[in-house]
Every structure is written in structure tokens, then in C-alpha cells.
Design a protein around this motif. Structure first.
Motif, PDB file in Angstrom:
ATOM      1  N   TYR A   1      46.928  42.301  47.050  1.00 27.60           N
ATOM      2  CA  TYR A   1      46.513  41.308  46.058  1.00 27.60           C
ATOM      3  C   TYR A   1      47.117  39.976  46.423  1.00 27.60           C
ATOM      4  CZ  TYR A   1      45.732  39.083  41.508  1.00 27.60           C
ATOM      5  OH  TYR A   1      45.330  38.233  40.499  1.00 27.60           O
ATOM      6  N   SER A   2      46.414  38.913  46.037  1.00 31.19           N
ATOM      7  CA  SER A   2      46.990  37.576  46.075  1.00 31.19           C
ATOM      8  C   SER A   2      46.436  36.877  44.842  1.00 31.19           C
ATOM      9  CB  SER A   2      46.578  36.851  47.365  1.00 31.19           C
ATOM     10  OG  SER A   2      47.228  35.597  47.406  1.00 31.19           O
ATOM     11  N   ALA A   3      47.319  36.201  44.112  1.00 30.56           N
ATOM     12  CA  ALA A   3      46.912  35.612  42.827  1.00 30.56           C
ATOM     13  C   ALA A   3      45.718  34.669  42.972  1.00 30.56           C
ATOM     14  CB  ALA A   3      48.100  34.868  42.220  1.00 30.56           C
ATOM     15  N   ASP A   4      45.595  34.047  44.146  1.00 34.53           N
ATOM     16  CA  ASP A   4      44.536  33.046  44.321  1.00 34.53           C
ATOM     17  C   ASP A   4      43.272  33.610  44.973  1.00 34.53           C
ATOM     18  OD1 ASP A   4      45.751  33.507  46.749  1.00 34.53           O
ATOM     19  OD2 ASP A   4      45.749  31.415  47.388  1.00 34.53           O
ATOM     20  N   LEU A   5      43.098  34.920  44.956  1.00 29.82           N
ATOM     21  CA  LEU A   5      41.857  35.492  45.522  1.00 29.82           C
ATOM     22  C   LEU A   5      40.671  34.878  44.780  1.00 29.82           C
ATOM     23  CD1 LEU A   5      42.585  39.318  45.992  1.00 29.82           C
ATOM     24  CD2 LEU A   5      42.403  37.545  47.762  1.00 29.82           C
ATOM     25  N   ASP A   6      39.721  34.399  45.563  1.00 25.69           N
ATOM     26  CA  ASP A   6      38.611  33.665  44.960  1.00 25.69           C
ATOM     27  C   ASP A   6      37.426  34.584  44.709  1.00 25.69           C
ATOM     28  OD1 ASP A   6      37.113  31.622  43.989  1.00 25.69           O
ATOM     29  OD2 ASP A   6      36.676  30.719  45.948  1.00 25.69           O
ATOM     30  N   ASN A   7      37.535  35.416  43.692  1.00 26.81           N
ATOM     31  CA  ASN A   7      36.367  36.205  43.280  1.00 26.81           C
ATOM     32  C   ASN A   7      36.262  36.131  41.752  1.00 26.81           C
ATOM     33  OD1 ASN A   7      37.489  38.720  41.939  1.00 26.81           O
ATOM     34  ND2 ASN A   7      38.568  38.839  43.896  1.00 26.81           N
ATOM     35  N   PRO A   8      35.042  36.228  41.213  1.00 25.63           N
ATOM     36  CA  PRO A   8      34.843  36.020  39.769  1.00 25.63           C
ATOM     37  C   PRO A   8      35.674  36.989  38.917  1.00 25.63           C
ATOM     38  CG  PRO A   8      32.721  36.176  40.917  1.00 25.63           C
ATOM     39  CD  PRO A   8      33.775  36.479  41.936  1.00 25.63           C
TER      40      PRO A   8
ATOM     41  N   ASN B   1      38.606  38.232  39.563  1.00 25.48           N
ATOM     42  CA  ASN B   1      40.002  37.793  39.537  1.00 25.48           C
ATOM     43  C   ASN B   1      40.167  36.594  38.605  1.00 25.48           C
ATOM     44  OD1 ASN B   1      42.735  37.961  40.315  1.00 25.48           O
ATOM     45  ND2 ASN B   1      42.437  36.303  41.795  1.00 25.48           N
ATOM     46  N   HIS B   2      39.234  35.663  38.671  1.00 23.83           N
ATOM     47  CA  HIS B   2      39.335  34.495  37.780  1.00 23.83           C
ATOM     48  C   HIS B   2      39.287  34.937  36.322  1.00 23.83           C
ATOM     49  CE1 HIS B   2      39.222  31.824  41.138  1.00 23.83           C
ATOM     50  NE2 HIS B   2      37.990  32.134  41.494  1.00 23.83           N
ATOM     51  N   ALA B   3      38.335  35.809  35.988  1.00 18.50           N
ATOM     52  CA  ALA B   3      38.174  36.264  34.594  1.00 18.50           C
ATOM     53  C   ALA B   3      39.407  37.051  34.156  1.00 18.50           C
ATOM     54  CB  ALA B   3      36.914  37.122  34.466  1.00 18.50           C
ATOM     55  N   PHE B   4      39.885  37.931  35.028  1.00 19.60           N
ATOM     56  CA  PHE B   4      41.057  38.752  34.701  1.00 19.60           C
ATOM     57  C   PHE B   4      42.282  37.876  34.457  1.00 19.60           C
ATOM     58  CE2 PHE B   4      44.912  40.558  36.750  1.00 19.60           C
ATOM     59  CZ  PHE B   4      45.260  41.448  35.741  1.00 19.60           C
ATOM     60  N   ARG B   5      42.510  36.926  35.335  1.00 18.60           N
ATOM     61  CA  ARG B   5      43.712  36.092  35.205  1.00 18.60           C
ATOM     62  C   ARG B   5      43.678  35.272  33.916  1.00 18.60           C
ATOM     63  NH1 ARG B   5      47.028  36.402  39.325  1.00 18.60           N
ATOM     64  NH2 ARG B   5      48.235  34.691  38.450  1.00 18.60           N
ATOM     65  N   ALA B   6      42.483  34.768  33.572  1.00 15.57           N
ATOM     66  CA  ALA B   6      42.363  33.977  32.345  1.00 15.57           C
ATOM     67  C   ALA B   6      42.624  34.859  31.125  1.00 15.57           C
ATOM     68  CB  ALA B   6      40.975  33.343  32.274  1.00 15.57           C
ATOM     69  N   ALA B   7      42.035  36.055  31.114  1.00 17.35           N
ATOM     70  CA  ALA B   7      42.192  36.955  29.953  1.00 17.35           C
ATOM     71  C   ALA B   7      43.643  37.421  29.818  1.00 17.35           C
ATOM     72  CB  ALA B   7      41.257  38.162  30.104  1.00 17.35           C
ATOM     73  N   TYR B   8      44.269  37.722  30.946  1.00 15.05           N
ATOM     74  CA  TYR B   8      45.658  38.218  30.927  1.00 15.05           C
ATOM     75  C   TYR B   8      46.591  37.112  30.427  1.00 15.05           C
ATOM     76  CZ  TYR B   8      49.993  40.423  32.549  1.00 15.05           C
ATOM     77  OH  TYR B   8      51.248  40.984  32.621  1.00 15.05           O
ATOM     78  N   GLU B   9      46.369  35.908  30.899  1.00 20.05           N
ATOM     79  CA  GLU B   9      47.231  34.798  30.496  1.00 20.05           C
ATOM     80  C   GLU B   9      47.064  34.499  29.012  1.00 20.05           C
ATOM     81  OE1 GLU B   9      47.424  31.776  33.413  1.00 20.05           O
ATOM     82  OE2 GLU B   9      48.505  30.384  32.096  1.00 20.05           O
TER      83      GLU B   9
ATOM     84  N   SER C   1      37.158  44.921  40.712  1.00 21.40           N
ATOM     85  CA  SER C   1      38.615  44.808  40.635  1.00 21.40           C
ATOM     86  C   SER C   1      39.056  43.387  41.014  1.00 21.40           C
ATOM     87  CB  SER C   1      39.276  45.806  41.587  1.00 21.40           C
ATOM     88  OG  SER C   1      40.668  45.553  41.635  1.00 21.40           O
ATOM     89  N   PRO C   2      40.077  42.870  40.310  1.00 20.05           N
ATOM     90  CA  PRO C   2      40.590  41.534  40.670  1.00 20.05           C
ATOM     91  C   PRO C   2      41.115  41.469  42.097  1.00 20.05           C
ATOM     92  CG  PRO C   2      41.469  42.264  38.539  1.00 20.05           C
ATOM     93  CD  PRO C   2      40.740  43.433  39.129  1.00 20.05           C
TER      94      PRO C   2
END
Ligand code: PHB
Length: 404
Positions: A290-297, A299-307, A357-358
């Protein structure tokens, strides 16, 4: 036990459990989880994770993200509400059998999610792998044995084997021109297996490990070891620490004036701790799924929801918890909530879809471990910077795994 026997056993257990728990009449032996009054029996998800000590951040990240994933499904699993029973593992291997049997025998959980620590994982697998139920989902611990000699139909992993993120790290070190290295890790199964995998790849590529340092787990007294590294002057250092211990190691390494010797390792070294480690983590290159900045939709959605849900940034541990939730949600939908249909549940988990998966798409191997990309990352300005794929669709060798 064949599958039909397994089913019968499971259902009998469930009927007995439901009747004893609520004293309620069971409407039909075919649908034992549906009560006469129309209410649905809860699906019990047992959790054995660390909520104290050096791995507390890992346990909390996994739990928050798994619950987030199940909440997104309406807190329902195959039409039944979910109930969590959580135990703090305290990272104690001696307490693991008793904690496992509390969840399995006393609480009669349908799924056990855990643990973080490889030693606890092996202890749990020895107990749960011998039974037809519950299904165990490992959301972190990388013990190679759990999807190797201890592999079992009812054990799945949504994280990694210790070999997986470490092996490409050894290759990387050699590729970047280093001829000698020192390995340093906590002295227990995970540290040993990751150092062995990194050393195997490094040596294969022509490198030489000049010293292998083992630090008692979970000690964070690094001074004496750092002095030894300074005097031996290797080209590079390959390290496994994680959580609170990783922050301390990174800071002590920098304070000892060792930043001129590049630090590598499986990405746990900087995962979820780069901000707290500050300047000490800058420039550290690691390999991880994993890398936090992986550019896939996803991952973006997951990171926003988790935050939004936690007020924190997501990390690999959260991703592994999220995918554990996804595995349970998907499989329970397939069997329409029938936790007694063990064989069908297992088949659904083997074929679960992780396209969203993110971490990017992955699938279960025959040994029930993710086949996944390992990424190369570097810490820049307190965050992971994705630099490329270190190993594509990497599958653990799963040596010694024989499914019953
Ligand atoms: C493990 O014990 O398997 C383990 C613990 C923490 C990590 C990775 C692996 O970050």
C-alpha cells in the motif's frame, strides 16, 4: 468431516446457541437464525487485536476501518445485524489460547478477526484451524506458517505474509548499489521471517549481510545496537519495527547520526508513523502492499471516508481491516446470512472480489493469502510518495500448505 457434516454440526451449534441465549423459539430448522418474532439473530464478529502497547495504533486502525466497511453495508451481514465482541490481545502469546477460546467457545462467534502479532496468529491458527468453525480472518499478522504449514480451509488473510513485503526490499537494496547491510528487527517470528526474506533477496543479488541484530520484543532501547551499526559501517540497514517502536527507532537512528547510512525495510517501518517521526523518517525507502497516495478511485473514497469517521489519515493497517470487512460482507451476502453454510461461506471467500480495494486489485491465493502488488515508497514531507511497483502480483510461496 465432510461439508454436509460440517453444515449439520454448524447448524446444531447455532440452534443450541440461539435457543440458550435468548430462550426464543426457532421458527425453522432450515433458517435457524430467523426467530419466530421476525427478528434476526445477530452475526457475532469476534475481534482479537492489540489496543494497548506498541501495536495499539495498528489494532485501532484495523478495527475502525473494518467497522466502517460493515457500516457502509448498513451494519448488516447477509440480512442480519452485526454484533462485535472485542478483546485486547495485549500482544500476549501466552494469553492467546485463552483469549481465542473465550471468543470461540464462550461467545460462540461466527468470525474471528485477528491478530496483529505473528506469534499470536500461530497460536490462534492451531486452535481454530482444527475446527470447522468459526472462520478466522487475519487482518495483519504475517506469520508465514498461517498460510503455510498451518493453513486451513477456515483461515483467510487480508494482509500479507512476512515474506511478501520484505523480499522485494532486499532486491531493492542491491539494485540501489549497496554491497553490505546489517539487518535489525524485534526478536520474534515476524522480525525473523522478514529479515530472512530481505537477506535472501539481497544475497541472491550479490549483497552480503554482515550482521543480524535481534532486539528483544517490544523493547525500544536501541542505543547499544546503533553504536554497533556505526562501528561496522554497512552500506545500508534493513529494519523491521512497527507502531510506537518504529517511531522511537527512526528518531534514535537519526539522533545517532546514522542518516548517512540509508535505511530500508518492509514498509511497516514508516507506515502510520512518518508524521510522528518527523525529519527522522524523511527519505526512508520501503516496500509495502500500500501507499497512501495510490491514485485509484477506491483509495480516494476510502481515505476520505476513513478520515471523516476517525479524524485520522488511513494507513495499510486500516486497508487490511477494510478488506476484512469487505470479505465478511461479500461472503455473508452470498450465503444470505446463513453462517451455518460453512462450505459455501468458504467458497465465497475464496472467490471474493477485491477489485475495489484501496491497495489496488488483489485476489486470494489457494493458501488464502493475498496475491498483490508490492509498491516502492519513500517518505517525503511526512507522507508516503509512491515511486513504482517493486513486485507485481506477488504470491507467497506458501511452503508446506496442504488444504484438508
Ligand atoms: C506481525 O507480528 O506479524 C507483524 C506485526 C506488525 C507489523 C507487521 C507484522 O507491522
Amino acid at each position: 468431516m465432510n461439508n454436509e457434516q460440517k453444515k449439520g454440526f454448524s447448524r446444531r451449534t447455532l440452534i443450541k446457541g440461539a435457543a440458550a441465549a435468548g430462550g426464543l423459539a426457532v421458527a425453522s430448522s432450515f433458517v435457524p437464525y430467523r426467530f419466530a418474532i421476525g427478528a434476526q439473530a445477530k452475526v457475532k464478529v469476534g475481534i482479537l487485536l492489540p489496543y494497548s502497547g506498541t501495536y495499539a495504533m495498528l489494532g485501532n486502525s484495523i478495527t475502525d476501518a473494518m467497522k466502517l466497511r460493515i457500516a457502509a453495508a448498513g451494519d448488516m451481514l447477509g440480512g442480519r445485524p452485526v454484533e462485535y465482541v472485542a478483546i485486547d490481545s495485549q500482544m500476549s502469546v501466552p494469553k492467546a489460547p485463552q483469549n481465542t477460546s473465550k471468543l470461540v467457545d464462550k461467545d460462540s462467534v461466527d468470525f474471528v478477526v485477528g491478530p496483529v502479532h505473528s506469534g499470536i496468529a500461530a497460536a490462534m491458527a492451531k486452535i481454530i484451524g482444527k475446527r470447522d468453525q468459526p472462520i478466522m480472518i487475519v487482518p495483519n499478522a504475517g506469520s508465514n506458517a498461517v498460510t503455510g504449514p498451518l493453513c486451513s480451509e477456515n483461515i483467510f488473510r487480508t494482509s500479507f505474509s512476512n515474506w511478501q513485503p520484505a523480499y522485494p526490499g532486499g532486491t531493492l537494496m542491491a539494485k540501489e548499489g549497496h554491497k553490505t547491510c546489517i539487518t535489525i528487527a524485534w526478536k520474534y517470528g515476524a522480525g525473523r521471517q522478514m529479515m530472512d526474506a530481505g537477506a535472501e533477496a539481497f544475497t541472491k543479488a550479490g549483497g552480503k549481510v554482515i550482521k543480524d541484530i535481534e532486539v528483544p520484543f517490544p523493547d525500544v532501547e536501541f542505543q547499544a545496537f546503533l553504536s554497533e551499526i556505526a562501528s561496522l559501517k554497512p552500506d545500508a540497514v534493513f529494519a523491521f519495527f512497527s507502531g510506537g517502536g518504529a517511531i522511537k527507532f527512526l528518531k534514535d537512528y537519526a539522533a545517532a547520526g546514522l542518516k548517512s547510512i540509508p535505511l530500508y525495510g518492509p514498509g511497516f517501518l514508516t507506515e502510520g508513523v512518518a508524521k510522528a517521526a518527523g525529519a527522522a523518517a524523511e527519505g526512508v525507502r520501503t516496500t509495502l502492499h500500500y501507499s497512501a497516495d495510490l491514485d485509484n478511485p477506491s483509495n480516494h473514497a476510502f481515505r476520505a471516508a476513513y478520515e471523516k469517521a476517525t479524524g485520522k489519515g488511513a494507513n495499510v493497517f486500516a486497508v487490511q481491516g477494510y478488506d476484512a470487512g469487505s470479505l465478511i460482507v461479500q461472503a455473508m451476502a452470498k450465503v444470505k446470512g446463513d453462517t451455518g453454510a460453512t462450505a459455501d461461506l468458504i467458497k465465497a471467500m475464496e472467490n471474493a472480489n477485491f477489485i475495489d480495494s484501496p491497495r489496488g486489485p488483489w485476489k486470494m491465493s489457494a493458501a488464502h493469502n493475498p496475491i498483490q502488488n508490492i509498491y516502492l515508497r519513500e517518505v517525503r514531507n511526512g507522507a508516503q510518495k509512491y515511486l513504482g511497483i517493486a513486485a507485481k502480483a506477488l504470491e507467497d510461496p506458501a511452503a508446506g500448505c496442504k488444504m484438508a
